[in-house]
Design an enzyme around this catalytic site. Structure first.
Site, mmCIF file in Angstrom:
data_model
loop_
_atom_site.group_PDB
_atom_site.id
_atom_site.type_symbol
_atom_site.label_atom_id
_atom_site.label_comp_id
_atom_site.label_asym_id
_atom_site.label_seq_id
_atom_site.Cartn_x
_atom_site.Cartn_y
_atom_site.Cartn_z
ATOM 1 N N ASN A 77 -8.854 21.491 27.251
ATOM 2 C CA ASN A 77 -7.746 21.738 26.338
ATOM 3 C C ASN A 77 -7.306 23.189 26.465
ATOM 4 O O ASN A 77 -8.148 24.097 26.478
ATOM 5 C CB ASN A 77 -8.176 21.455 24.891
ATOM 6 C CG ASN A 77 -8.557 20.002 24.690
ATOM 7 O OD1 ASN A 77 -7.860 19.098 25.148
ATOM 8 N ND2 ASN A 77 -9.673 19.759 24.006
ATOM 9 N N HIS A 123 -13.428 25.856 29.097
ATOM 10 C CA HIS A 123 -14.497 24.857 29.157
ATOM 11 C C HIS A 123 -13.930 23.507 29.529
ATOM 12 O O HIS A 123 -12.774 23.189 29.232
ATOM 13 C CB HIS A 123 -15.266 24.789 27.835
ATOM 14 C CG HIS A 123 -14.401 24.568 26.630
ATOM 15 N ND1 HIS A 123 -13.728 25.599 26.021
ATOM 16 C CD2 HIS A 123 -14.095 23.451 25.935
ATOM 17 C CE1 HIS A 123 -13.046 25.127 24.992
ATOM 18 N NE2 HIS A 123 -13.244 23.814 24.919
ATOM 19 N N CYS A 164 -19.799 32.935 25.413
ATOM 20 C CA CYS A 164 -20.504 34.053 26.082
ATOM 21 C C CYS A 164 -21.860 34.270 25.415
ATOM 22 O O CYS A 164 -22.858 34.529 26.105
ATOM 23 C CB CYS A 164 -19.667 35.334 26.047
ATOM 24 S SG CYS A 164 -18.314 35.369 27.244
#
Ligand code: 5GP
Ligand code: ZN
Length: 113
Positions: free
Chosen positions: A86, A99, A6
């Protein structure tokens, strides 16, 4: 909330930006595992795949569109590439902002687990 990715999206922490639109941000991984190693992330904070819901899942399809576009632009589409996310401790997730790793530019090891 203290979240590394972020902070990268906000520009508080520098990153090598590869792509950005209203909902997605992509940047080079700081510790590349392949000649091309880009992280593609939703701008909305989602901690991991465990927090994907019908309400926020549209961005995932968009991330795959962006991955395909970037693979072409970065010259890895033809020879092949991998997209990996992951989730949680057993998968080795270290940053808890969802991600997707876009990896390519070499013959990748085929290791599913
Ligand atoms: P994970 O292990 O959670 O699947 O992947 C996290 C990834 O984020 C790792 O590949 C790691 O190298 C990358 N990473 C961690 N901190 C930073 C950072 O500050 N900047 C960038 N560009 N990548 C980072
Ligand atoms: Zn976040």
């Amino acid at each position: 909330m203290d979240c590394l990715f972020c902070s990268i999206i906000k520009g508080d922490i520098p990153s090598a930006k590869v792509y950005e639109d209203e909902t997605v941000y992509a940047f080079k991984d700081i510790n590349p595992m392949a000649p091309v190693h880009v992280l593609i992330i939703p701008k909305t904070h989602i901690s991991s795949m465990n927090d994907v819901t019908p309400e926020n899942s549209a961005v995932i399809a968009h991330i795959y569109e962006v991955a395909a576009k970037l693979a072409k632009e970065l010259g890895i589409a033809e020879n092949g590439f991998r997209v990996v996310s992951n989730c949680g401790a057993d998968a080795g997730q270290t940053v808890f902002h969802l991600h997707f790793h876009l990896l390519g530019g070499k013959k990748l090891k085929v290791e599913m687990c």
